[in-house]
Every structure is written in C-alpha cells, then in structure tokens.
Design an enzyme around this catalytic site. Structure first.
Site, PDB file in Angstrom:
ATOM      1  N   ARG A  85      -3.027   2.906   8.787  1.00 10.40           N
ATOM      2  CA  ARG A  85      -3.384   1.642   8.127  1.00 10.40           C
ATOM      3  C   ARG A  85      -2.199   0.721   8.004  1.00 10.40           C
ATOM      4  O   ARG A  85      -1.091   1.152   7.680  1.00 10.40           O
ATOM      5  CB  ARG A  85      -3.874   1.911   6.701  1.00 10.40           C
ATOM      6  CG  ARG A  85      -5.167   2.653   6.597  1.00 10.40           C
ATOM      7  CD  ARG A  85      -5.362   3.047   5.144  1.00 10.40           C
ATOM      8  NE  ARG A  85      -6.476   3.950   4.986  1.00 10.40           N
ATOM      9  CZ  ARG A  85      -7.710   3.560   4.679  1.00 10.40           C
ATOM     10  NH1 ARG A  85      -7.978   2.297   4.480  1.00 10.40           N
ATOM     11  NH2 ARG A  85      -8.669   4.442   4.568  1.00 10.40           N
TER      12      ARG A  85
ATOM     13  N   GLU B 103      13.705 -45.535  -5.897  1.00 13.71           N
ATOM     14  CA  GLU B 103      12.760 -45.128  -4.852  1.00 13.71           C
ATOM     15  C   GLU B 103      13.202 -45.592  -3.468  1.00 13.71           C
ATOM     16  O   GLU B 103      12.441 -45.583  -2.525  1.00 13.71           O
ATOM     17  CB  GLU B 103      11.333 -45.594  -5.185  1.00 13.71           C
ATOM     18  CG  GLU B 103      11.226 -47.029  -5.630  1.00 13.71           C
ATOM     19  CD  GLU B 103       9.829 -47.398  -6.142  1.00 13.71           C
ATOM     20  OE1 GLU B 103       8.860 -46.676  -5.895  1.00 13.71           O
ATOM     21  OE2 GLU B 103       9.723 -48.458  -6.784  1.00 13.71           O
TER      22      GLU B 103
ATOM     23  N   GLY C 135      -7.869  -7.151   4.846  1.00 17.30           N
ATOM     24  CA  GLY C 135      -8.644  -7.188   6.078  1.00 17.30           C
ATOM     25  C   GLY C 135      -8.023  -7.982   7.213  1.00 17.30           C
ATOM     26  O   GLY C 135      -8.637  -8.146   8.258  1.00 17.30           O
TER      27      GLY C 135
ATOM     28  N   ARG D 105       5.340 -50.259 -15.739  1.00 10.82           N
ATOM     29  CA  ARG D 105       6.037 -50.766 -14.560  1.00 10.82           C
ATOM     30  C   ARG D 105       5.523 -52.157 -14.225  1.00 10.82           C
ATOM     31  O   ARG D 105       4.312 -52.390 -14.184  1.00 10.82           O
ATOM     32  CB  ARG D 105       5.796 -49.836 -13.372  1.00 10.82           C
ATOM     33  CG  ARG D 105       6.494 -50.347 -12.130  1.00 10.82           C
ATOM     34  CD  ARG D 105       6.294 -49.436 -10.965  1.00 10.82           C
ATOM     35  NE  ARG D 105       4.961 -49.572 -10.401  1.00 10.82           N
ATOM     36  CZ  ARG D 105       4.513 -48.820  -9.405  1.00 10.82           C
ATOM     37  NH1 ARG D 105       5.266 -47.846  -8.920  1.00 10.82           N
ATOM     38  NH2 ARG D 105       3.313 -49.003  -8.916  1.00 10.82           N
TER      39      ARG D 105
ATOM     40  N   LYS E 207       0.832  -1.200   0.000  1.00 14.60           N
ATOM     41  CA  LYS E 207       0.000   0.000   0.000  1.00 14.60           C
ATOM     42  C   LYS E 207       0.873   1.259   0.000  1.00 14.60           C
ATOM     43  O   LYS E 207       0.680   2.179  -0.796  1.00 14.60           O
ATOM     44  CB  LYS E 207      -0.898  -0.027   1.246  1.00 14.60           C
ATOM     45  CG  LYS E 207      -1.925   1.055   1.264  1.00 14.60           C
ATOM     46  CD  LYS E 207      -2.813   0.943   2.506  1.00 14.60           C
ATOM     47  CE  LYS E 207      -3.701  -0.283   2.466  1.00 14.60           C
ATOM     48  NZ  LYS E 207      -4.509  -0.468   3.662  1.00 14.60           N
TER      49      LYS E 207
ATOM     50  N   ARG F 111      -3.605  -1.560  -6.165  1.00 17.06           N
ATOM     51  CA  ARG F 111      -2.741  -2.745  -6.107  1.00 17.06           C
ATOM     52  C   ARG F 111      -3.141  -3.673  -7.246  1.00 17.06           C
ATOM     53  O   ARG F 111      -4.243  -3.535  -7.793  1.00 17.06           O
ATOM     54  CB  ARG F 111      -2.884  -3.461  -4.771  1.00 17.06           C
ATOM     55  CG  ARG F 111      -4.295  -3.890  -4.485  1.00 17.06           C
ATOM     56  CD  ARG F 111      -4.435  -4.441  -3.081  1.00 17.06           C
ATOM     57  NE  ARG F 111      -5.847  -4.546  -2.736  1.00 17.06           N
ATOM     58  CZ  ARG F 111      -6.311  -4.721  -1.520  1.00 17.06           C
ATOM     59  NH1 ARG F 111      -5.500  -4.803  -0.513  1.00 17.06           N
ATOM     60  NH2 ARG F 111      -7.598  -4.815  -1.288  1.00 17.06           N
TER      61      ARG F 111
ATOM     62  N   CYS G 236       8.386 -39.952 -11.311  1.00 17.86           N
ATOM     63  CA  CYS G 236       6.993 -40.344 -11.500  1.00 17.86           C
ATOM     64  C   CYS G 236       6.209 -40.383 -10.194  1.00 17.86           C
ATOM     65  O   CYS G 236       5.076 -40.836 -10.158  1.00 17.86           O
ATOM     66  CB  CYS G 236       6.896 -41.677 -12.233  1.00 17.86           C
ATOM     67  SG  CYS G 236       7.594 -43.034 -11.303  1.00 17.86           S
TER      68      CYS G 236
ATOM     69  N   TYR H  67      12.475 -35.385 -17.553  1.00 12.60           N
ATOM     70  CA  TYR H  67      11.020 -35.215 -17.585  1.00 12.60           C
ATOM     71  C   TYR H  67      10.411 -35.444 -16.208  1.00 12.60           C
ATOM     72  O   TYR H  67      11.050 -36.015 -15.317  1.00 12.60           O
ATOM     73  CB  TYR H  67      10.377 -36.181 -18.595  1.00 12.60           C
ATOM     74  CG  TYR H  67      10.474 -37.643 -18.208  1.00 12.60           C
ATOM     75  CD1 TYR H  67       9.469 -38.247 -17.447  1.00 12.60           C
ATOM     76  CD2 TYR H  67      11.566 -38.413 -18.586  1.00 12.60           C
ATOM     77  CE1 TYR H  67       9.558 -39.570 -17.072  1.00 12.60           C
ATOM     78  CE2 TYR H  67      11.667 -39.745 -18.211  1.00 12.60           C
ATOM     79  CZ  TYR H  67      10.658 -40.320 -17.455  1.00 12.60           C
ATOM     80  OH  TYR H  67      10.750 -41.637 -17.074  1.00 12.60           O
TER      81      TYR H  67
ATOM     82  N   HIS I  90     -15.814  -8.406   1.780  1.00  9.22           N
ATOM     83  CA  HIS I  90     -14.696  -9.201   2.273  1.00  9.22           C
ATOM     84  C   HIS I  90     -14.759 -10.635   1.765  1.00  9.22           C
ATOM     85  O   HIS I  90     -13.786 -11.183   1.257  1.00  9.22           O
ATOM     86  CB  HIS I  90     -14.712  -9.168   3.806  1.00  9.22           C
ATOM     87  CG  HIS I  90     -13.634 -10.005   4.391  1.00  9.22           C
ATOM     88  ND1 HIS I  90     -13.840 -11.317   4.763  1.00  9.22           N
ATOM     89  CD2 HIS I  90     -12.342  -9.742   4.587  1.00  9.22           C
ATOM     90  CE1 HIS I  90     -12.703 -11.808   5.190  1.00  9.22           C
ATOM     91  NE2 HIS I  90     -11.787 -10.874   5.100  1.00  9.22           N
TER      92      HIS I  90
ATOM     93  N   SER J 168      13.715 -43.683 -13.209  1.00 12.06           N
ATOM     94  CA  SER J 168      12.565 -42.847 -12.881  1.00 12.06           C
ATOM     95  C   SER J 168      12.459 -42.800 -11.358  1.00 12.06           C
ATOM     96  O   SER J 168      12.305 -43.835 -10.708  1.00 12.06           O
ATOM     97  CB  SER J 168      11.290 -43.434 -13.489  1.00 12.06           C
ATOM     98  OG  SER J 168      10.191 -42.628 -13.136  1.00 12.06           O
TER      99      SER J 168
ATOM    100  N   GLY K  24      10.916 -42.635  -8.007  1.00 13.04           N
ATOM    101  CA  GLY K  24       9.612 -42.828  -7.359  1.00 13.04           C
ATOM    102  C   GLY K  24       9.675 -42.056  -6.058  1.00 13.04           C
ATOM    103  O   GLY K  24      10.024 -42.594  -5.007  1.00 13.04           O
ATOM    104  N   THR K  25       9.342 -40.796  -6.136  1.00  9.67           N
ATOM    105  CA  THR K  25       9.555 -39.941  -4.963  1.00  9.67           C
ATOM    106  C   THR K  25       8.530 -40.185  -3.857  1.00  9.67           C
ATOM    107  O   THR K  25       8.716 -39.710  -2.747  1.00  9.67           O
ATOM    108  CB  THR K  25       9.549 -38.454  -5.376  1.00  9.67           C
ATOM    109  OG1 THR K  25       8.428 -38.234  -6.233  1.00  9.67           O
ATOM    110  CG2 THR K  25      10.834 -38.086  -6.093  1.00  9.67           C
TER     111      THR K  25
ATOM    112  N   ASP L 249       7.768 -43.321  -2.669  1.00  8.78           N
ATOM    113  CA  ASP L 249       8.484 -44.260  -1.802  1.00  8.78           C
ATOM    114  C   ASP L 249       9.797 -43.670  -1.309  1.00  8.78           C
ATOM    115  O   ASP L 249      10.220 -43.934  -0.188  1.00  8.78           O
ATOM    116  CB  ASP L 249       8.739 -45.571  -2.556  1.00  8.78           C
ATOM    117  CG  ASP L 249       7.571 -46.531  -2.392  1.00  8.78           C
ATOM    118  OD1 ASP L 249       7.170 -46.753  -1.235  1.00  8.78           O
ATOM    119  OD2 ASP L 249       7.047 -47.018  -3.408  1.00  8.78           O
TER     120      ASP L 249
ATOM    121  N   MET M  25      -5.187  -7.388   8.911  1.00  9.10           N
ATOM    122  CA  MET M  25      -4.565  -6.610   9.981  1.00  9.10           C
ATOM    123  C   MET M  25      -5.424  -5.384  10.276  1.00  9.10           C
ATOM    124  O   MET M  25      -6.484  -5.214   9.720  1.00  9.10           O
ATOM    125  CB  MET M  25      -3.157  -6.242   9.586  1.00  9.10           C
ATOM    126  CG  MET M  25      -2.255  -7.444   9.606  1.00  9.10           C
ATOM    127  SD  MET M  25      -0.678  -7.071   8.903  1.00  9.10           S
ATOM    128  CE  MET M  25      -1.084  -6.646   7.257  1.00  9.10           C
TER     129      MET M  25
HETATM  130  C1  PEP Z   1       6.634 -43.809  -6.094  1.00  8.50           C
HETATM  131  O1  PEP Z   1       6.969 -44.521  -5.168  1.00  8.50           O
HETATM  132  O2  PEP Z   1       6.918 -42.608  -6.178  1.00  8.50           O
HETATM  133  C2  PEP Z   1       5.821 -44.362  -7.175  1.00  8.50           C
HETATM  134  C3  PEP Z   1       5.545 -43.640  -8.239  1.00  8.50           C
HETATM  135  O3  PEP Z   1       5.321 -45.593  -6.982  1.00  8.50           O
HETATM  136  P1  PEP Z   1       4.027 -45.926  -6.107  1.00  8.50           P
HETATM  137  O4  PEP Z   1       3.413 -44.631  -5.701  1.00  8.50           O
HETATM  138  O5  PEP Z   1       3.178 -46.735  -6.995  1.00  8.50           O
HETATM  139  O6  PEP Z   1       4.635 -46.675  -4.995  1.00  8.50           O
HETATM  140 MG    MG Z   2       6.785 -46.666  -5.382  1.00 13.33          MG
END
Ligand code: PEP
Ligand code: MG
Length: 904
Positions: free
Chosen positions: A110, A767, A119, A632, A40, A354, A854, A874, A470, A786, A788-789, A791, A121
């Site tokens: 203000r 993973e 709104g 898979r 502001k 703003r 993935c 990717y 609001h 790949s 496997g985030t 796990d 504060m």
């Molecule tokens: C993972 O573990 O990230 C994965 C993609 O496999 P899932 O979720 O099937 O265990």
């Molecule tokens: Mg997995």
C-alpha cells in the site's frame, strides 16, 4: 495533557535521510517518523508500539521513493536487497513464506504519503497468491472458492495497477462469465468458475502485456513497489496535491504488510470508523462494516455497508474490542481518528489510523470538545483548525424557510449548500467548472479519477456508497457539499438523464443539494448568509487572545460596517467612496459634475452630491462608533462614471441616422466628446487617485466637507467617530503634502466659526513601487500608511489584474512558474518585499508610524503570516473574512513559535 505525537510533515526531513536506511520493520518506527514512513506507515508502527493488534510488516521509506523519482525510476542500489531482507525477517516472524505451497504468506502493498491522499495512489492486495499457494490458502480457509476468488482479485488489481492492463479487460471477462452462468452476483460464482476465470485473466494479461504475467511473487513484489512509487506522480495524485497544497517533493512510502482477510466467511468482516462524527463533530459512534468482504469493498462503495452499531450483533467480541481500541487511539493521538479495520475469523486487526478528515463545523466542535475534555489546550486547538475551514463555515446555506419538497434524500455525507447544473462525468464537470459555471457532479459513485471534476464542481451527488465512500471522504476533506448513496436516483450517463420518481432532469438542469440533510431539490433554492455558531465564536475568541495584528474591515456602507463589527472587526481599514458616486440616483449629478464646462457648474453639481455622501458617512461612523474609520478619497478615473465609449458612439450614430431632435443629438455628441477626452489607454495608470484629486480639487474638498459634517452630526447624536482620511495612489511626497494642505484647510474652514474641534488623521495608501521605495519621504506627511496590495501587485509585478487572471496567469500557475495567483495570496518575495521596504523606510523617519494593509491579501492567511512577520499594525479585509483574519493572525504567531522551536 497529551498532544499529538505525530510531527508535522516536512520535505526536508525526508530528503535529508539520504544515507538513512530505506526499510523499517513496523516494530522500529513510531508516529514521529511520518516524513520518512508516511502517515500510514508511521501510524501502524505507533499502533504496534502501543500494543494494538496490527498485521506484521515493514515500510519502504519516502526517501526511497524520492530517490527513485529523482533518477527516472531507478532504485537506490541497495533497495531491492533491503526489501528482500525485510521480507525474510517477516517470513521468519510469521512462520510463512511468500507464495509457498505450504503456509503461504500473502501481503498487501500500500502507498502511504506523508499527508493522507485518500485513494489517490495505488494499492495491491493478496500478493503472494500463485499457482503454488492457492491450494494451501484454500485448505487453510477451508474454502477453495475463497482462495480462487483472492487469486482472481489479485490478478485483476496487479494487472491493472502494475502492468497497466485496462480495467475493463478484466471487468468484461467477469461480466461475461456471470452472464454465461446466468448469475448476477460475484458471490454466486463457484470455485471452479473462479479457477477458470484466473486462467482467462492470465491469458488476457499476456495479450495486453505482450509477455507472461510474472509468476514469481518476489518479482511481483518488486514491480508492485515500483508501481506505488510511480503512482506518486499519477495525474489524479497530482490534481489532489495541487488542490491541497501538498508538495510533490514529499514522495510516498510503501507499506508491505501481512494480509488479513475480512472475506473468510461470515465471521470475518472489514470496515471503516471514526471516533467522532466527521460531519458534525458529535461524539458518537460513526462507521460502517461489511461481513465477508475485503477492505476495498467498503471504501470503493461496491457493496453498501452496514452501520457499525449492527456489528455488535454479528461479531460482539470484535466489536467491543474495536470500541475500546477507538477510545484508546483517540486518547493516544489527542485527536479524532479515522480507522480501517479487518476482522479475520473473529480476530480484530487495525490496518490504519489517522487524524480524521472532517468538515469545518466538525473541526470546530472537535477542537473545542477536546479542550473541554482536557485533552489539548487552546493553543493546540487553534492549530487543529485550518483557516480554509473557517472559510467554509462562512459560506451561505440553504434558507431554512425554503418550503420546497425534496425530490429525494440520500446520506448527508458532507454539509453545505450546492446549487448548480447537473453534469454526469468528471471531465465535463472539470471543464465547465473551470469555465466558471456552477455545476453539480452526479455519479453512480465517484472514483479517485474523478478528483478534478469534484474540485471544479459545487457539490457531488452519488446514487451509491456510504458515509465513508470515496465521494464522501474526499468531499468532506475539501468542504464540498455531498449527498451520497441517494439510492432512488437513476442515472443514465449515455442519455445524460437523472430520473427521480417521475422527474427527469437533463444535463444542464439546475439542482440544489443540501449536504447537511442529504436532501436534493429541483431548481435553485434561496441561500442565506452563513450562521456563525458558538464553537466558531469560541475558537476565534481564543485567537483574539493570541494575535498581535489588528483586524479591520473594508466596508463602504453602514450595513457592511455593522456586519463587519459583528464579525469582530476593530474598525474600517478602507471605505471606498466610489460606490457612493456610482449609485443610480446620484449618477446624473456625478455626470453633470464631470461634464461641467466651468467651475461654477461643477461646484453646483458637487453641492448636490455632498449631502448624499454625508449621510453615507454618518451611517458608517455610527456603526463603527468608537473605532477608527479610514475613508479613502475618490480613486477611479472619471470616465468610469460615464457611459461606455462604444455604446455612446452607437447612440450618436443612431440619432444621426434617425434624424430626430437636434438638441438630443447635440447632447449625445457632447457626451461622446467628453468620454473620448477622458478615456485613457491605460486607465489603471492614468488620471486616478491623488492625480485626479489634484486636477479637480473641488472633488476631495467636497468629500472632506462631507466627512467632517458627518462626524460632527454623529458626535452630536452621542457617537464617537474616529476619522482617518486616506489619499490613494500617491507616488510622490509632494502629492501627499499638497493633499494634506487641502484637507487641513478644508477641515479648518468647516470648523471655523463653530467652535467645534475634530481629531482626525491623514494618511496615504502605498500602492505604487515608487511610494514603497520613497516611503521615508512620504512618511514625513503621513500619519499612517495603508498598503494597497491589489494595485501594488499590479504595478509591482507589472500585470493587469483584469487581463492576467483569465489569461496567462492561470497557465503560469499550472506550469508552476508562480506558486499561486498573486492577487489572492501575496507574492511573498516581490510584492511582499515592497511592503517590507515601505514599512521599514516609513518607520525610519516615524518610528511609530501606523501601518496596515487594505488589499485583498488582508484576508488571506499566508499573506497575513507575512504581514505579521513584517510587523504591520493591522490588516483590513472584507467583512466575511474578518474571522479568518483574526484566526490567521493568531496562527501566524503559533506557527512562528513552531518554526522557532524546530530551528532551535
Ligand atoms: C488596493 O489597491 O489594494 C486597494 C485596496 O485599492 P483598490 O482595490 O480599490 O484599487
Ligand atoms: Mg488601489
């Protein structure tokens, strides 16, 4: 081509200003000083600079607030002297003195954070009115009533905000007075009534404060600035910050500006307007005003305001000047503006401008239109849209063919469909919403304190307030559907009923809101998948030209694969095959396979499953013809395909008691025994993934045959299958080596004699932490990785997703032990570090190893930024998130450029 002069906020800039001065007159600032002056403050300074009429004043910096907050509220030593000096300069410039008996100066105090928090504060208006100045103000305005009304409003606001007198204390006294006078409106009270009310308010304040209300306006100013500092940490601001990822370290600035009065009779007015429609993004007049009113009346929805267009009749000069100013401001900032203005005796003042909060679809329309109008370029347009806004557009809408009759219609304040059970207060909405219930918050109007309930609700319905109330502003900012000002609804909060005509809905009854039309329906209407419009397509198309990361989808069926392709997926990064086993029709064969006593029995059960798998793969390869499909091999432990252990035990017990057929009992006992055997203490860490495949090689062998046959069949029909076979849960290089041999041998066997060739690759999921650490050894046998985030998060942090999310993890997030849920957005240092390590080690032996992700994080913008930075090839995510990932991958590059620029 102009771009916004406003720099992005950064905590660092503000806190680095320790030895900078704490006060800036409006004439000293500009829009680039947002981190220090707040949004502001920076914008009123900028308006002053470009010659737009703004009341004079000064800004106390965020740095001062941060310092005070750091030291338990103790101000920097020079601050009060600096404020007094700035006040003296303001008095000099305006020729008025704060609270004086002649020519009194009145100011507003203000809050104004770096990122706007509507709104959340506190604000104090009319400061400077006192027993000395009230008469002078009355004379100047030629209305003692006006002056006494300003005085009682001041005590009310000051007492509540600064001295923490409960609001109802003043409200009750006001109501009692109206009752006594036999009137219903505040405006029907006379000057003398209000004078008496001021005396009453003072008495009430004393009772609650335990001391006299300070009468010296300078002391009031000091306490007010302090109250605004404190309001930075109030609970609703805290909730809002968490919901919007705003750092608590930024602090708020405090703007002290000369009061201008929109309530000096019918030639005065106050209002709010947007330079485009913030709900749709259309370039059209959008705003509301009230004559003879003060700003808070419009925003708080106390009186229902009139459409801006009508101002042309009432105050033509001010109206035309406003329209011209709106045009100028939008051009200057290169973005849609949200403006607050006041007209005092026909003279226009801008109080604030703003970048306007807008709905997702408006964000796309405005960004695209600004590019078409030559105001910004495509890269800037991509910066103007937030990934979360794409997410909102990708949510389901009400089926346009619903055919239902609405119960009522209010204002279409924030689009989207909300289906939920009616609740009447924000606390209940918060509690039930957090517990996973779908609720719709129904209120006469919402107040900033309702914020936690609004966040937890599917949507908001109010009986009162306009498009800039609001509820409307907050809902639009959050992408919550909102129907505001539905004046036909009657709410009884005690009885917890919502009455619309002859329909009475009770707490817990379900309603549907259509925030795009303002309609309210009884019951739950059918929803349809989101419709992606042209603006959306265009902007995501621009993102494709910039991004480096590929975007694939996780899809297990032909239908999902088709949808993913429509959303722009460049292949499938993960086709999970377990659902192909889970299917009701196939489960008996799968269970026979698991229960088989010998290899022959198992082989015959698998032979039954193979053609079914094959047809699944055919559909997917066809839908993704020409694009890679990563299939898979089976991942989950076998017990998941069998009935629940407890259910089966109960069945056996029942059969034993009933003493029925022995054969049935025997079969049930056999199954129970098998479930017992397969059930593990920690199935997540048990016989699953590659471990299962190595113990039961007939399973991957069957799957590979199905894949090869499907690919050949699709090719036969003219398709172009691109096959990638992926092995899950690998920890040791040996595991992958053996699986690779099995896969290669099986493919060779399938092709032998046919003379057919099939190109395919074999890769692995990474993973497990060991796989990341030993990625160089594993890469020897892999064509691709790949991550496997999902796990990797479970095993890397050592937390079970199923158990953690509903339990300690929520508390960890609330207590700031972790910045957020690591299953939604990657733990950048830890799990992200494993992804980095695994990629580096993998590529240390295979320079061009293809690497993707993935897990769920493949669709999360913050995670995507990290994956881009690490240099992955990717990401793969659910089909609906594909556009978000495409967009986020471009933003990762643009934001990276910004960072480089700011470091240079
Ligand atoms: C993972 O573990 O990230 C994965 C993609 O496999 P899932 O979720 O099937 O265990
Ligand atoms: Mg997995």
């Amino acid at each position: 081509m102009s771009t916004s002069p406003a720099a992005e906020p950064s905590a660092h800039d503000a806190s680095a200003a320790e030895d900078a001065k704490y006060i800036y007159d409006l004439s000293e600032g500009d829009a680039s000083m947002k981190p220090l002056l707040g949004g502001k403050g920076a914008n009123v300074a900028e308006m002053t600079k470009i010659g737009i009429p703004v009341p004079d004043g000064f800004t106390v910096t965020t740095a001062a607030c941060i310092e005070a907050t750091k030291h338990d509220g103790e101000w920097p030593a020079s601050l009060w002297d600096d404020i007094q000096a700035a006040l003296a300069r303001l008095e000099e410039r305006t020729g008025r003195v704060l609270g004086a008996a002649e020519n009194p100066l009145l100011v507003s105090v203000r809050s104004g954070a770096v990122v706007s928090m509507p709104g959340m504060m506190d604000t104090i208006l009319n400061l400077g009115i006192s027993d000395e100045s009230v008469e002078a103000l009355g004379r100047e305005a030629d209305s003692p009533r006006f002056a006494w009304d300003a005085y009682r409003r001041f005590i009310q606001m000051y007492g509540e905000v600064v001295e923490q007198v409960p609001a109802h204390v003043y409200d009750d006294a006001l109501v009692a007075l109206k009752h006594q006078r036999g009137v219903t409106q505040d405006t029907e009270l006379t000057a003398d009534d209000l004078k008496g009310l001021v005396a009453t308010f003072k008495d009430l304040s004393r009772e609650h404060m335990g001391e006299e209300l300070p009468t010296d306006p300078r002391e009031q100013l000091r306490r007010s600035v302090d109250a605004v500092f404190r309001s930075w940490l109030n609970p609703r601001a805290d909730v809002y910050r968490r919901a919007n990822n705003i750092s608590a370290d930024l602090g708020t600035a405090v703007n002290v500006m000369q009061m201008v009065f929109g309530n000096r009779g019918e030639t005065s007015a106050t209002g709010v307007c947007f330079t485009r429609n913030p709900a749709t993004g259309e370039k059209e007049l959008y705003g509301e005003f009230l004559t003879n009113a003060q700003g808070e009346d419009v925003v708080a929805g106390i009186r229902t305001p009139r459409p801006l267009k009508e101002m042309e009749q009432v105050l033509p000069d001010a109206y035309h000047e406003l329209i011209e100013t709106m045009r100028k401001l939008e051009e200057h900032y290169g973005d849609m503006q949200d403006i607050e203005f006041t007209v005092e005796e026909e003279k226009l003042y801008l109080l604030q401008t703003r970048n306007g909060k807008r709905t997702a679809s408006a964000a796309f329309k405005v960004a695209r239109a600004l590019v078409d109008e030559g105001v910004i370029d495509q890269r800037e347009a991509l910066r103007r849209v937030e990934p979360a806004q794409l997410d909102q557009l990708l949510h389901p809408a009400i089926d346009p063919e619903h055919g239902a009759t609405p119960l009522t219609k209010g204002l279409n304040a924030s689009p989207g469909a909300a289906v939920g059970e009616v609740v009447f207060d924000a606390d209940t909405a918060e509690r039930r919403g957090k517990a996973g219930d779908a609720v719709v918050l129904v209120r006469w109007e919402t107040a900033p304190d309702d914020i936690a309930g609004v966040i937890a609700a599917q949507g908001v319905l109010t009986a009162h307030g306009g498009m800039t109330s609001h509820a409307a502003v907050v809902a639009r900012g959050m992408g919550k559907p909102c129907v505001a000002g539905a004046s036909e609804i009657k709410i009884d909060t005690d009885a917890k009923t919502l009455t619309i005509g002859s329909t009475v809905l009770r707490d817990g009854d379900t309603i549907t809101l259509d925030g795009s039309t303002g309609e309210v329906f009884e019951g739950a209407l059918e929803l349809v998948p989101p419709q992606i419009n042209e603006d959306f397509q265009t902007i995501v198309g621009w993102a494709d030209e910039i991004r480096r990361l590929g975007v694939r989808a996780n899809a297990d069926t032909g239908e999902d694969a088709k949808r993913a392709r429509e959303f722009g997926a460049e292949g499938i990064g993960l086709c999970r095959t377990e659902h192909m086993f889970m299917n009701e029709e196939r489960l008996p064969a799968v269970q026979r396979m698991i229960l088989a006593e010998d290899e022959d029995a198992r082989a015959s059960a698998l032979a039954e499953i193979l053609p079914m798998q094959q047809s699944d793969f055919e559909e997917i390869f066809e839908a993704m013809s020409g694009l890679p499909v990563t299939v898979r091999l089976l991942d989950p432990p076998l017990h998941e395909f069998l009935p629940n252990l407890v259910d089966q035990a109960l069945l056996v017990q029942r059969l034993e008691i009933e003493g029925g057929k022995q054969s049935e009992l025997k079969e049930a006992q056999h199954l129970l025994g098998r479930i017992h055997k397969l059930t593990e203490q920690n199935p997540m860490l048990g016989t699953r993934g590659v471990r299962l495949a190595l113990m039961y090689p007939e399973i991957p062998e069957m799957q590979v045959r199905a894949i090869v046959r499907a690919a050949l069949a699709v090719r036969e029909k003219g398709g172009d299958p691109k096959v990638e076979i992926m092995v899950p849960l690998v920890a040791f290089a040996q595991e992958l080596q053996r699986m690779r041999d099995l896969i290669d041998e099986t493919v060779a066997d399938e092709l032998s004699g046919s003379g057919d060739q099939l190109d395919y690759t074999v890769g692995t999921m990474i993973e497990l932490p060991r796989a990341a650490v030993c990625a160089d050894q594993i890469a020897e046998h892999a064509d691709f990785f790949s991550f496997g985030t999902n796990d990797l998060t479970q095993t890397g942090i050592g937390i079970s997703r199923d158990d953690a999310e509903g339990a300690f993890l929520a508390a960890y997030v609330d207590d700031d032990i972790v910045p957020g849920n690591p299953f939604s957005s990657i733990d950048q240092d830890g799990v992200g570090g494993l992804v980095r390590l695994g990629t580096e080690r993998g590529r240390s032996v295979k320079e061009h190893l293809k690497v993707g992700v993935c897990g769920e994080h493949g669709g999360d913008p913050a995670s995507i930024a990290l994956f881009n930075e690490i240099g992955l090839d990717y990401v793969s995510c659910s089909p609906y998130r594909v556009p978000i990932a495409r967009f986020a991958a471009a933003r990762a590059i643009l934001d990276g450029e910004n960072e480089e620029k700011s470091q240079a």
